[in-house]
Design an enzyme around this catalytic site. Sequence first.
Site, short mmCIF file in Angstrom:
data_model
loop_
_atom_site.label_atom_id
_atom_site.label_comp_id
_atom_site.label_asym_id
_atom_site.label_seq_id
_atom_site.Cartn_x
_atom_site.Cartn_y
_atom_site.Cartn_z
N HIS A 120 0.95 -1.38 -0.39
CA HIS A 120 -0.15 0.07 0.06
C HIS A 120 0.53 1.34 0.07
CE1 HIS A 120 -3.17 -2.85 1.83
NE2 HIS A 120 -3.43 -2.67 0.43
N CYS A 153 4.77 21.76 -10.93
CA CYS A 153 3.63 21.34 -11.48
C CYS A 153 2.39 22.04 -10.84
CB CYS A 153 3.09 20.37 -13.36
SG CYS A 153 2.64 19.48 -11.36
#
Length: 247
Positions: A120, A153
């Site tokens: 996970h 970004c």
Amino acid sequence: MDGKLIDRIRGARRIAALTGAGISTASGIPDYRGPEGVWTRTPSAVNAFTLENFMTDAGVRREFWRTYAGHAAWRAEPNAAHRALAELDSAGAAVRVLTQNVDGLHQRAGLAARKVLELHGSMHTTRCTGCAAGFPTVEILAAGDDDPLCPHCGGILKLDIVLFGQMLDGDVLGQARTIAAASGLFLAIGSSLQVEPAASLCMVAVQARATLVVVNRDPTPYDDDADFVLREDIEAVVPELCAAVTR
């Protein structure tokens, strides 16, 4: 410990351990579904662990980051169960850990990173959901933003963990299935075995004729498939199991 169990696991050479939140509670990290679990005490907290909610709701993201900024895992130390698995590997058995946990305690206990598959993901890294750039989580937390954005970004940043609604990494899951199928002894430790596909690794091991030992406080969906089910304290019984292997 049951003599039949000791006889069955003595001398096992290929050991896989599927570990869940229960192995880390003795290190001070609360589990999710237990009586004092995060989601038991605050059911709404599960909303922050759902990908769609995380991506579309800035309030959910702020709650998520607040949770991890003060998470007990940052201060936690490996406990006797983590250390026993690492010591068993050092003693010559081929131990591979398939963990549902994101805390990194198996590696800190001494297992080589290549011997731990983090099904996970890991809370120690953060990734941009836009450009996929990665960052150490401690650096993101140190910046103090309550809803951090990617410095490259401007995309939404997320811990490098799998949320509900998000697929597991196919390569990691494939490796986990290969390890489970090659094991002679499969230990399911501290996992509710309610989250798939990770829990299904138990059946992969059973179908490959491995000995399945479930160690968990509460009943699991795979108890009927197990050769042995132990309702004992994990921090106490896992070192006993590991010692039995080397007797």
